[in-house]
Design an enzyme around this catalytic site. Structure first.
Site, PDB file in Angstrom:
ATOM      1  N   GLN A 195       2.433 -37.726 -25.681  1.00 40.40           N
ATOM      2  CA  GLN A 195       1.791 -38.950 -25.201  1.00 40.40           C
ATOM      3  C   GLN A 195       1.871 -39.976 -26.328  1.00 40.40           C
ATOM      4  O   GLN A 195       1.902 -39.600 -27.504  1.00 40.40           O
ATOM      5  CB  GLN A 195       0.326 -38.613 -24.877  1.00 40.40           C
ATOM      6  CG  GLN A 195      -0.508 -39.747 -24.352  1.00 40.40           C
ATOM      7  CD  GLN A 195       0.006 -40.255 -23.025  1.00 40.40           C
ATOM      8  OE1 GLN A 195       1.017 -40.949 -22.985  1.00 40.40           O
ATOM      9  NE2 GLN A 195      -0.673 -39.904 -21.948  1.00 40.40           N
ATOM     10  N   GLU A 235      12.977 -43.626 -22.832  1.00 38.78           N
ATOM     11  CA  GLU A 235      12.376 -43.415 -21.504  1.00 38.78           C
ATOM     12  C   GLU A 235      12.303 -44.725 -20.738  1.00 38.78           C
ATOM     13  O   GLU A 235      11.789 -45.719 -21.238  1.00 38.78           O
ATOM     14  CB  GLU A 235      10.966 -42.811 -21.671  1.00 38.78           C
ATOM     15  CG  GLU A 235      10.280 -42.598 -20.332  1.00 38.78           C
ATOM     16  CD  GLU A 235       8.915 -41.933 -20.461  1.00 38.78           C
ATOM     17  OE1 GLU A 235       8.789 -40.926 -21.168  1.00 38.78           O
ATOM     18  OE2 GLU A 235       7.976 -42.445 -19.831  1.00 38.78           O
ATOM     19  N   LYS A 240       3.250 -23.436 -21.438  1.00 45.15           N
ATOM     20  CA  LYS A 240       4.462 -24.138 -20.961  1.00 45.15           C
ATOM     21  C   LYS A 240       5.672 -23.724 -21.792  1.00 45.15           C
ATOM     22  O   LYS A 240       6.773 -23.590 -21.279  1.00 45.15           O
ATOM     23  CB  LYS A 240       4.246 -25.662 -21.023  1.00 45.15           C
ATOM     24  CG  LYS A 240       3.113 -26.152 -20.119  1.00 45.15           C
ATOM     25  CD  LYS A 240       3.103 -27.655 -19.918  1.00 45.15           C
ATOM     26  CE  LYS A 240       2.354 -28.431 -20.943  1.00 45.15           C
ATOM     27  NZ  LYS A 240       2.092 -29.827 -20.567  1.00 45.15           N
ATOM     28  N   TYR A 267       9.031 -40.332 -13.024  1.00 48.99           N
ATOM     29  CA  TYR A 267       8.854 -39.988 -11.616  1.00 48.99           C
ATOM     30  C   TYR A 267       7.571 -40.668 -11.159  1.00 48.99           C
ATOM     31  O   TYR A 267       6.499 -40.423 -11.729  1.00 48.99           O
ATOM     32  CB  TYR A 267       8.714 -38.472 -11.531  1.00 48.99           C
ATOM     33  CG  TYR A 267       8.702 -37.874 -10.159  1.00 48.99           C
ATOM     34  CD1 TYR A 267       9.887 -37.698  -9.452  1.00 48.99           C
ATOM     35  CD2 TYR A 267       7.512 -37.434  -9.586  1.00 48.99           C
ATOM     36  CE1 TYR A 267       9.879 -37.101  -8.198  1.00 48.99           C
ATOM     37  CE2 TYR A 267       7.502 -36.830  -8.336  1.00 48.99           C
ATOM     38  CZ  TYR A 267       8.689 -36.666  -7.653  1.00 48.99           C
ATOM     39  OH  TYR A 267       8.679 -36.070  -6.411  1.00 48.99           O
ATOM     40  N   HIS A 301      -5.407 -33.769 -23.998  1.00 48.59           N
ATOM     41  CA  HIS A 301      -5.332 -34.261 -22.623  1.00 48.59           C
ATOM     42  C   HIS A 301      -6.758 -34.584 -22.170  1.00 48.59           C
ATOM     43  O   HIS A 301      -7.696 -33.811 -22.431  1.00 48.59           O
ATOM     44  CB  HIS A 301      -4.702 -33.193 -21.709  1.00 48.59           C
ATOM     45  CG  HIS A 301      -4.499 -33.677 -20.306  1.00 48.59           C
ATOM     46  ND1 HIS A 301      -5.423 -33.468 -19.311  1.00 48.59           N
ATOM     47  CD2 HIS A 301      -3.514 -34.416 -19.750  1.00 48.59           C
ATOM     48  CE1 HIS A 301      -4.990 -34.033 -18.187  1.00 48.59           C
ATOM     49  NE2 HIS A 301      -3.832 -34.611 -18.432  1.00 48.59           N
ATOM     50  N   ASP A 353      -0.650 -36.850 -12.398  1.00 45.65           N
ATOM     51  CA  ASP A 353      -2.061 -37.243 -12.422  1.00 45.65           C
ATOM     52  C   ASP A 353      -2.666 -37.160 -11.025  1.00 45.65           C
ATOM     53  O   ASP A 353      -1.956 -37.298 -10.028  1.00 45.65           O
ATOM     54  CB  ASP A 353      -2.188 -38.689 -12.925  1.00 45.65           C
ATOM     55  CG  ASP A 353      -2.051 -38.743 -14.435  1.00 45.65           C
ATOM     56  OD1 ASP A 353      -2.653 -37.891 -15.114  1.00 45.65           O
ATOM     57  OD2 ASP A 353      -1.332 -39.632 -14.933  1.00 45.65           O
TER      58      ASP A 353
HETATM   59  C1  LIG Z   1       6.229 -37.489 -22.228  1.00 44.73           C
HETATM   60  C2  LIG Z   1       5.417 -37.695 -20.969  1.00 44.73           C
HETATM   61  C3  LIG Z   1       6.059 -38.075 -19.802  1.00 44.73           C
HETATM   62  C4  LIG Z   1       5.345 -38.271 -18.605  1.00 44.73           C
HETATM   63  N1  LIG Z   1       6.015 -38.653 -17.473  1.00 44.73           N
HETATM   64  C5  LIG Z   1       5.347 -38.793 -16.303  1.00 44.73           C
HETATM   65  C6  LIG Z   1       6.031 -39.159 -15.095  1.00 44.73           C
HETATM   66  O1  LIG Z   1       7.234 -39.405 -15.108  1.00 44.73           O
HETATM   67  N2  LIG Z   1       5.308 -39.265 -13.941  1.00 44.73           N
HETATM   68  C7  LIG Z   1       3.956 -38.999 -13.911  1.00 44.73           C
HETATM   69  O2  LIG Z   1       3.360 -39.093 -12.827  1.00 44.73           O
HETATM   70  N3  LIG Z   1       3.273 -38.655 -15.036  1.00 44.73           N
HETATM   71  C8  LIG Z   1       3.930 -38.542 -16.228  1.00 44.73           C
HETATM   72  N4  LIG Z   1       3.247 -38.183 -17.364  1.00 44.73           N
HETATM   73  C9  LIG Z   1       1.793 -38.026 -17.307  1.00 44.73           C
HETATM   74  C10 LIG Z   1       1.336 -36.600 -16.886  1.00 44.73           C
HETATM   75  O3  LIG Z   1       1.732 -36.323 -15.561  1.00 44.73           O
HETATM   76  C11 LIG Z   1      -0.187 -36.563 -17.006  1.00 44.73           C
HETATM   77  O4  LIG Z   1      -0.580 -36.692 -18.344  1.00 44.73           O
HETATM   78  C12 LIG Z   1      -0.919 -35.388 -16.314  1.00 44.73           C
HETATM   79  O5  LIG Z   1      -2.312 -35.694 -16.308  1.00 44.73           O
HETATM   80  C13 LIG Z   1      -0.755 -34.043 -16.996  1.00 44.73           C
HETATM   81  O6  LIG Z   1       0.497 -33.555 -16.876  1.00 44.73           O
HETATM   82  P1  LIG Z   1       0.947 -32.233 -17.716  1.00 44.73           P
HETATM   83  O7  LIG Z   1       2.324 -31.940 -17.324  1.00 44.73           O
HETATM   84  O8  LIG Z   1       0.633 -32.415 -19.143  1.00 44.73           O
HETATM   85  O9  LIG Z   1      -0.055 -31.168 -17.072  1.00 44.73           O
HETATM   86  P2  LIG Z   1      -0.534 -29.728 -17.525  1.00 44.73           P
HETATM   87  O10 LIG Z   1       0.278 -29.170 -18.625  1.00 44.73           O
HETATM   88  O11 LIG Z   1      -0.658 -28.923 -16.282  1.00 44.73           O
HETATM   89  O12 LIG Z   1      -1.997 -30.034 -18.137  1.00 44.73           O
HETATM   90  C14 LIG Z   1      -2.963 -30.756 -17.400  1.00 44.73           C
HETATM   91  C15 LIG Z   1      -4.361 -30.282 -17.791  1.00 44.73           C
HETATM   92  O13 LIG Z   1      -4.563 -28.933 -17.329  1.00 44.73           O
HETATM   93  C16 LIG Z   1      -4.782 -28.027 -18.416  1.00 44.73           C
HETATM   94  N5  LIG Z   1      -3.974 -26.838 -18.112  1.00 44.73           N
HETATM   95  C17 LIG Z   1      -2.627 -26.727 -18.259  1.00 44.73           C
HETATM   96  N6  LIG Z   1      -2.207 -25.511 -17.839  1.00 44.73           N
HETATM   97  C18 LIG Z   1      -3.296 -24.842 -17.425  1.00 44.73           C
HETATM   98  C19 LIG Z   1      -3.494 -23.554 -16.867  1.00 44.73           C
HETATM   99  N7  LIG Z   1      -2.486 -22.716 -16.649  1.00 44.73           N
HETATM  100  N8  LIG Z   1      -4.776 -23.196 -16.540  1.00 44.73           N
HETATM  101  C20 LIG Z   1      -5.819 -24.039 -16.734  1.00 44.73           C
HETATM  102  N9  LIG Z   1      -5.682 -25.289 -17.256  1.00 44.73           N
HETATM  103  C21 LIG Z   1      -4.431 -25.690 -17.582  1.00 44.73           C
HETATM  104  C22 LIG Z   1      -4.331 -28.775 -19.662  1.00 44.73           C
HETATM  105  O14 LIG Z   1      -5.059 -28.364 -20.822  1.00 44.73           O
HETATM  106  C23 LIG Z   1      -4.606 -30.224 -19.296  1.00 44.73           C
HETATM  107  O15 LIG Z   1      -5.934 -30.580 -19.529  1.00 44.73           O
HETATM  108  C24 LIG Z   1       3.932 -38.044 -18.595  1.00 44.73           C
HETATM  109  C25 LIG Z   1       3.276 -37.679 -19.794  1.00 44.73           C
HETATM  110  C26 LIG Z   1       3.998 -37.516 -20.963  1.00 44.73           C
HETATM  111  C27 LIG Z   1       3.274 -37.163 -22.227  1.00 44.73           C
END
Ligand SMILES: Cc1cc2nc3c(=O)[nH]c(=O)nc-3n(C[C@H](O)[C@H](O)[C@H](O)COP(=O)(O)OP(=O)(O)OC[C@H]3O[C@@H](n4cnc5c(N)ncnc54)[C@H](O)[C@@H]3O)c2cc1C
Length: 292
Positions: free
Chosen positions: A179, A17, A168, A49, A152, A109
């Protein structure tokens, strides 16, 4: 293609990455370092991103350049931040035209200073909705999603977080990338709980080689990741000696990765931070073959 296919038949999937640099000097350094890392034949290179908006356009530019230069699969990270569904669709169309292979589908975030994520009107609130959109309208993309071995930060408990992770996967994600973490037992517990939750796709540990005491301090204060007893102290004891810190960090990462491999992980996702020296040493020590 499903991302899960990369890990079939005991194929070890190394992924790298990077992030889009903000300066020309940073871009040149990345080009130089990437050339060395590509020698290890990664299954793909992924490009993040930008959270704040400044580097978002660059994600696809870097993916296109890497594909052009090395003809290897590329994964573009993509978040729901600040985008309506139409915005998301037009970015995905662009990714498709550039022949990006996979999308790391993320929610993103909340902006600095805000504690909860607010979707824009007509946008998405969680990553499972983005996965659903990609899976239904752009089925050619492999889809990766984020997983959290130590939960998370916004999730009330692990069980809830795993239910959301499963959403997902059910929406079409082919692999989970975690993470960063330093305590492997936390990963093994998470993997077991994910399987109990009915998650069957490959779960790839995310590893960041830590070669500076200041970085470990920053990371633990940012995401609360557990640090194994003694590692912080060892790095602190040599905080004025950057070479000694580097050696301790590399040695720790080699042992951590070897233990993960011994425990049957299908691959490792390296957060290389656009550098190559530590990763090269780690990959060599693990016996990851280089191109002839
Ligand atoms: C491998 C990796 C790559 C990353 N790359 C980037 C990047 O390029 N750019 C960037 O800005 N950030 C990146 N992140 C960080 C990420 O955007 C953050 O951790 C963000 O806070 C959560 O994203 P997520 O896709 O896990 O969200 P989600 O899967 O939506 O989860 C976020 C929170 O909401 C809860 N949740 C999920 N779905 C639901 C639902 N349907 N209803 C109610 N609650 C729900 C989850 O339990 C969690 O607490 C990366 C993280 C990882 C691990």
């Amino acid at each position: 293609m499903s991302l899960a296919d990369l890990y079939q038949n005991d194929q070890f999937g190394l992924s790298i990455e990077i992030f889009p640099p903000k300066t020309e000097a940073g871009e040149n350094t990345l080009r130089k370092n990437l050339k060395k890392l590509i020698e290890f034949q990664p299954a793909f290179v992924s490009c993040t991103y930008g959270a704040g908006g400044t580097t978002q356009a660059k994600t696809l530019e870097w993916c296109a350049e890497i594909k052009r230069e090395y003809s290897i699969p590329v994964t573009a990270h993509f978040t729901c931040v600040g985008s309506t569904t139409d915005d998301l669709k037009s970015w995905l169309k662009k990714a498709e035209s550039l022949r990006v292979n996979n999308i790391m589908a993320l929610r993103g975030d909340p902006p600095d200073g805000e504690t909860s994520f607010q979707a824009v009107e007509g946008g998405f609130t969680n990553a499972n909705q983005l996965v659903e959109l990609i899976h239904s309208e752009y089925p050619q993309f492999g889809i990766g999603v984020a997983g959290y071995p130590e939960k998370h930060p916004e999730a009330s408990d692990m069980k809830t977080d795993l239910i959301n992770l499963k959403r997902k996967v059910d929406a079409g994600a082919g692999a989970i990338y975690t993470q960063l973490f330093f305590v492997n037992d936390n990963f093994y517990r998470f993997r077991e709980q994910a399987v109990e939750q009915g998650i069957e796709v490959p779960i790839i540990p995310g590893i960041m080689p830590i070669t500076e005491f200041s970085r470990i301090q920053r990371i633990t204060s940012m995401c609360g990741t557990d640090v194994p007893d003694g590692l912080g102290e060892k790095l602190e004891a040599v905080k004025d000696d950057s070479e000694a810190q580097f050696e301790i960090g590399v040695e720790f990462a080699i042992q951590q990765c070897q233990d993960l491999i011994d425990h049957g992980v299908p691959g490792i996702h390296f957060y290389v931070l656009n550098k190559c020296k530590a990763s090269e040493q780690i990959l060599n020590a693990l016996g990851i073959p280089q191109k002839n």
